[in-house]
Design an enzyme around this catalytic site. Structure first.
Site: not given
Ligand code: AMP
Length: 218
Positions: A13, A88, A127, A160, A171
């Site tokens: 993505k 989300r 990765r 990671r 995940r």
């Molecule tokens: P990401 O980098 O998109 O995996 O986001 C990292 C973390 O940020 C997630 O595990 C959530 O804790 C928080 N987060 C990111 N986007 C959202 C969202 N739309 N709603 C709620 N929490 C979010």
């Protein structure tokens, strides 16, 4: 052009989002990045979000929605944007509809990057990321020139802690549970544009561009 991009962790993505951003001159709005920035700057929002993020939980919807609404009012969003990591869930999708309706606009398309689980598992567990600059490599498919050393900045490349088989499986399960309702939500409006990333990034991007063109977006 106002886009949303959806895709599992490790689906590719990020690569598709970067290409679309360049091609259509869009602002790239990643809620994960926005939270990480606020945490680094120790803003009140960052302090509130940190406790949730550290536990791997979602930040509460009202906090997230306010942050996105604020970001969408920035001048660089006037030419269009690509939302990455938001919405989300359905509540966030409905809130997005409401905030866009205030300015008489709406989402034009939802790009959905599809990759099979076994391919994701293979790509993610091989990765490596640079500790210093975040650049991504892959020991099987895109190794750094010198093993363990970032080509871009010379930092250490590491695996990671959440890129192991067990965590990736978790995940993926969480992602599917949350995302399927969103796919259905946007599919009902005919907004889904699918990119299949099982072969390579070029093929995926090409099908996304064709899908966007079919919706009249160029
Ligand atoms: P990401 O980098 O998109 O995996 O986001 C990292 C973390 O940020 C997630 O595990 C959530 O804790 C928080 N987060 C990111 N986007 C959202 C969202 N739309 N709603 C709620 N929490 C979010």
């Amino acid at each position: 052009m106002k886009l949303i991009i959806l895709g599992a962790p490790g689906s590719g993505k990020g690569t598709s989002a970067a290409v679309l951003r360049e091609k259509y001159s869009l602002a790239h709005i990643s809620t994960g990045d926005l939270f990480r920035y606020n945490i680094k700057e120790q803003t009140p929002l960052g302090i509130e979000a940190k406790s949730y993020i550290d536990q791997g939980a979602l930040v509460p919807d009202d906090v997230t929605i306010r942050m996105v609404e604020d970001r969408l009012s920035d001048p660089d969003c006037e030419n269009g944007y690509i939302l990455d990591g938001f919405p989300r869930n359905i509540k966030q999708a409905e809130a997005l509809d409401e905030m866009l309706a205030k300015t008489g606009s709406a989402i034009d398309a939802v790009v959905y990057v599809v990759t099979d689980d076994d391919i994701i598992m293979d790509r993610v567990t091989t990765r490596r990321v640079c500790e210093k600059c975040g650049a991504s490599f892959n020991v099987k498919y895109m190794p750094s020139k010198v093993e363990g050393v970032c080509d871009l900045c010379g930092g250490n490349t590491i695996q990671r802690s959440d890129d192991n088989e067990e965590t990736v499986a978790k995940r993926l399960a969480t992602y599917k549970e949350n995302t399927q309702p969103l796919i259905d939500f946007y599919q009902a409006r005919g907004l889904i544009v699918e990119g299949n990333n099982n072969v390579d990034a070029e093929t995926c991007i090409k099908s996304i561009e064709d899908g966007l063109a079919a919706l009249g977006l160029k």
